[in-house]
Design a protein around this motif. Structure first.
Motif: not given
Length: 180
Positions: A126-136
């Motif tokens: 979840l932490l990885y994909f939340v960070a990914y979503v924010l960067v994307a």
């Protein structure tokens, strides 16, 4: 997947539309875009299957095993491709997350659809994909024209649409991990 049926169907629609667009991107003239689009189409359609609300349809148990095997293979392919650059690392993590969710959904505790996962692994993903979503999301902000992309570029050669698809799949992954 557990949760309201209407949000489950919305997730199914988004993942299916993203997978379909990624199939269109496979017609790109750029080899690397075609390769990435194939993996992303697989991810989109795999997420579509996983997102079908449990209240509507519970697939047979072998579906989760098949998804785990398919995404395990996709993960091995991404691992092999990651030797040449970090661009495939996200695909490796995504494939691993899909294997994890397929195994969790196959668990008897979830009655075959939306099982329980390991909290530490779920939280890490979840932490990885939340960070990914924010960067994307930040990458979608308007910028100057991309050099090399013609004004009349086809649907498969539009980097902003590819980024939007990756963002939608990241958001869908967050939603699905929250349901695990």
């Amino acid at each position: 997947m557990h949760g309201p049926v209407s949000s489950g169907w919305l997730l199914v629609a988004i993942c299916a539309a993203t997978g379909a667009y990624c199939l269109l991107r496979m017609r790109s003239r750029v080899v690397e875009q075609r390769r990435a689009a194939g993996g992303e189409a697989l991810m989109g359609f795999g997420m579509t299957v996983m997102a079908v609300p449990a209240a509507v349809f519970t697939p047979p148990g072998w579906v989760w095993t098949a998804l785990a095997v398919v995404f395990g293979g996709a993960g091995l392919h991404a691992l092999w491709a990651a030797r040449t650059g970090a661009g495939h690392l996200h695909h490796l993590i995504g494939a691993g997350a899909m294997v994890y969710m397929a195994v969790a959904m196959a668990a008897p505790a979830g009655h075959g659809h939306g099982g329980s996962g390991t909290p530490l692994l779920t939280g890490t993903l979840l932490l990885y994909f939340v960070a990914y979503v924010l960067v994307a999301g930040v990458r979608l902000m308007p910028v100057a024209a991309v050099p090399g992309v013609a004004e009349g570029a086809g649907w498969g050669d539009r980097p902003e649409l590819a980024r939007a698809c990756r963002l939608s799949m990241g958001i869908a992954m967050v939603a699905m991990l929250l349901a695990v």
